[in-house]
Write a protein that holds these residues in place. Structure first.
Motif, short mmCIF file in Angstrom:
data_model
loop_
_atom_site.label_atom_id
_atom_site.label_comp_id
_atom_site.label_asym_id
_atom_site.label_seq_id
_atom_site.Cartn_x
_atom_site.Cartn_y
_atom_site.Cartn_z
N ASP A 145 83.18 5.40 -29.67
CA ASP A 145 82.19 5.65 -28.56
C ASP A 145 82.31 7.34 -28.50
N PHE A 146 81.47 7.82 -29.40
CA PHE A 146 81.34 9.47 -29.60
C PHE A 146 80.83 9.91 -28.38
N THR A 147 80.17 9.27 -27.63
CA THR A 147 79.50 9.88 -26.41
C THR A 147 80.65 10.35 -25.31
N GLY B 38 82.96 17.21 -24.81
CA GLY B 38 83.90 18.01 -23.74
C GLY B 38 85.16 17.76 -24.26
N LYS B 39 85.70 16.83 -25.21
CA LYS B 39 87.00 16.75 -25.40
C LYS B 39 87.44 17.28 -26.83
N ALA C 6 81.55 15.65 -37.97
CA ALA C 6 80.27 16.20 -37.69
C ALA C 6 79.77 15.29 -36.42
N THR C 7 79.93 13.87 -36.45
CA THR C 7 79.41 13.15 -35.46
C THR C 7 79.97 13.58 -34.08
N ALA C 8 81.38 13.88 -34.10
CA ALA C 8 81.75 14.13 -32.90
C ALA C 8 81.34 15.64 -32.27
N LEU C 9 81.09 16.63 -33.20
CA LEU C 9 80.70 17.91 -32.82
C LEU C 9 78.96 17.70 -32.40
N GLU C 10 78.36 16.92 -32.93
CA GLU C 10 77.03 16.77 -32.56
C GLU C 10 76.96 15.89 -31.27
N ALA C 11 78.10 15.04 -31.07
CA ALA C 11 78.14 14.54 -29.64
C ALA C 11 78.42 15.54 -28.60
N GLY C 12 79.16 16.54 -28.65
CA GLY C 12 79.15 17.55 -27.80
C GLY C 12 80.68 17.70 -27.49
N ALA C 13 81.59 17.32 -28.49
CA ALA C 13 82.99 17.52 -28.34
C ALA C 13 83.27 19.01 -28.09
N ALA C 14 84.29 19.41 -27.40
CA ALA C 14 84.52 20.93 -27.12
C ALA C 14 85.04 21.50 -28.41
N ASN D 168 82.65 25.66 -33.38
CA ASN D 168 84.00 24.98 -32.63
C ASN D 168 84.18 23.81 -33.82
N GLY D 169 83.72 23.88 -34.92
CA GLY D 169 84.26 23.04 -35.96
C GLY D 169 85.30 23.90 -36.72
#
Length: 490
Positions: free
Chosen positions: A218-220, A224-225, A241-249, A313-314
């Motif tokens: 669940d990438f959503t 913020g993580k 990339a999927t995590a970054l595009e989902a808004g990972a901190a 942030n990657g």
């Protein structure tokens, strides 16, 4: 009806005409059989992704129709393409014919151009993965391939030397059933003989803190993580990339190598020579080729890597080896050779391993299967654990016995998935040569079925009495010659 539908219908008519001109599929020729009053399938294919469908289509093109594909996924979700494959496009060049089996009207290009036109094809870079899945759905429909979805194989065992029983559960009805097959094809993908691999220390950590890249993530929930991705391959980049595009901190790539691999070695020698010739190599040369490729590693696609690096942030941590992991204060601490790093979630893009205990369809066969480590001893310095645990397969992708005579029915089970690569080359896991793999598999099964039914075929040969000559096509001149000789003598 819109223009796309019209174009596709025209293509389907063209494909039907092509098949008719080639007299494909040919007539059915395999005698039907039963076991204790139950229908016996000539072939049961476990898996209805790309390889499973190519196997079924190849068998059909040889006149073998008594085939069924079983897939645990719902229709349209077979294979990895729109589940755990998180790339944007396929890695393979768009022009490769892939599963088309030598039929121009069955290629992705023909399917795409029929709907979007030649100009759109010319502008297309690489194939979007969702469109590839749409193409495979069409491929199944237009060839009329027999697939049962939401069916999970729960067990498999030999009945006789020439028959295998398969136990399965229907996910929709919840019912269990037993079916029988003369041959079984394992078209089970990357994890075909085992499952996803993570380091042992990860198994001791609460699963809410980590996942494998092939898991349903669940990438959503990662918005913020702080996220770590372990690995540097294509799946590592796509998950990061999927995590970054989902808004990972923040997303950190933890990469053991000092430098990223840059050259895709096998691509450099790709040819029909490799496709057709690899299986003719000695064991020493097969090992040498594959060991070199594995040690060189396959670089992630450039597009996938840029998809990560375009995010500030990657971050890429090269020459950083993960040594352990522990839970601490609602997070996980990753211990590396460069110190400790804290994260909210860790994604292991660490590939797959052969582990027959994780495959219910192989539990009863596992003790008898021959692996490369049972047959081949590499030179000093060329040891490779991944290759050592590859199955040592016969010419038709069939498993071989570790001890001859210990499980004769094992020859009826064919390993048409990624772990077959050391024995056959990359014919059963990637797009480029999958048609060649399907044809090799189907030809072997056809040969085996004919030999097994030789008495029936010979009886049919002897019983065939339809004349081509009716007896009125000639006059017997021998009798006239006899009368002429008698008259001359008088």
């Amino acid at each position: 009806m819109n223009q796309r539908q019209i174009g596709l219908e025209n293509l389907e008519r063209r494909l039907a005409e092509d098949l008719s001109l080639l007299e494909l599929p040919p007539k059915e020729w395999v005698p039907h059989s039963e076991h204790e009053g139950t229908w016996v399938h000539d072939v049961v294919i476990i898996g209805a992704g790309m390889c499973g469908m190519v196997a079924a289509a190849s068998l059909k093109m040889l006149g073998i129709f008594n085939v069924i594909c079983l897939d645990r996924a719902p229709e349209g979700l077979e294979g990895p393409w729109i589940t755990y494959a998180r790339m944007e496009t396929l890695r393979s060049p768009k022009q490769l014919t892939g599963p088309a089996l030598g039929l121009p009207s069955l290629t992705f290009r023909a399917w795409y151009v029929a709907q979007f036109g030649q100009s759109a094809w010319d502008l297309l870079g690489k194939i979007p993965k969702d469109q590839w899945m749409e193409y495979l759905v069409w491929y199944r429909k237009v060839l009329g391939l027999p697939v049962r979805n939401e069916v999970t194989v729960t067990g498999m065992a030999p009945v006789t030397e020439d028959l295998i029983a398969i136990d399965a559960t229907d996910g929709e009805s919840g019912s269990n059933e037993r079916m029988y097959a003369r041959h079984v094809v394992l078209a089970t993908g990357r994890d075909g003989l085992g499952g996803s691999y993570v380091p042992e220390f990860a198994e001791r950590i609460d699963h809410r803190f980590w996942a494998h890249s092939a898991d349903d993530i669940d990438f959503t929930a990662l918005a913020g993580k702080r996220v770590a991705v372990i690995g540097a391959g294509a799946s590592a980049m796509d998950n990061a990339a999927t995590a970054l595009e989902a808004g990972a901190a923040a997303v950190d790539m933890i990469i053991r190598r000092r430098e990223m691999p840059r050259v895709n070695k096998f691509t450099g020698i790709s040819s029909q020579g490799v496709v057709q010739g690899f299986t003719g190599l000695s064991d020493t040369w097969k090992w040498k080729f594959m060991d070199y490729v594995l040690n060189a590693q396959t670089p992630p696609p450039r597009d996938s890597t840029l998809r990560v690096s375009r995010h500030p942030n990657g971050r890429f941590f090269l020459d950083t080896a993960m040594r352990s992991m522990r839970q601490e204060d609602g997070a996980v601490v990753v211990d590396t050779n460069r110190g400790e790093l804290a994260y909210d979630f860790v994604i292991f893009a660490t590939g797959f391993r052969v582990n027959l205990d994780r495959r219910p369809e192989l539990v009863n066969f596992a003790p008898f299967i021959r692996f490369w480590q049972d047959t081949f001893k590499p030179e000093a310095g060329a040891q490779n654990g991944e290759l050592a645990t590859s199955p040592y397969l016969g010419r038709d992708f069939e498993f071989l016995e570790k001890v001859p005579g210990s499980c004769p029915a094992l020859r009826l089970v064919h390993c048409f998935n990624y772990p077959a690569s050391l024995s056959h080359g990359k014919l059963s896991g990637d797009v480029p040569a999958v048609s060649d793999g399907g044809r090799r598999l189907a030809q072997g099964i056809a040969r085996s079925l004919f030999v097994a039914d030789r008495e029936t075929h010979f009886a049919n040969l002897a019983a065939y009495e339809t004349p081509e000559l009716l007896g009125d096509e000639w006059t017997d001149s021998a009798a006239m010659l006899g009368r002429t000789i008698e008259g001359a003598a008088e």
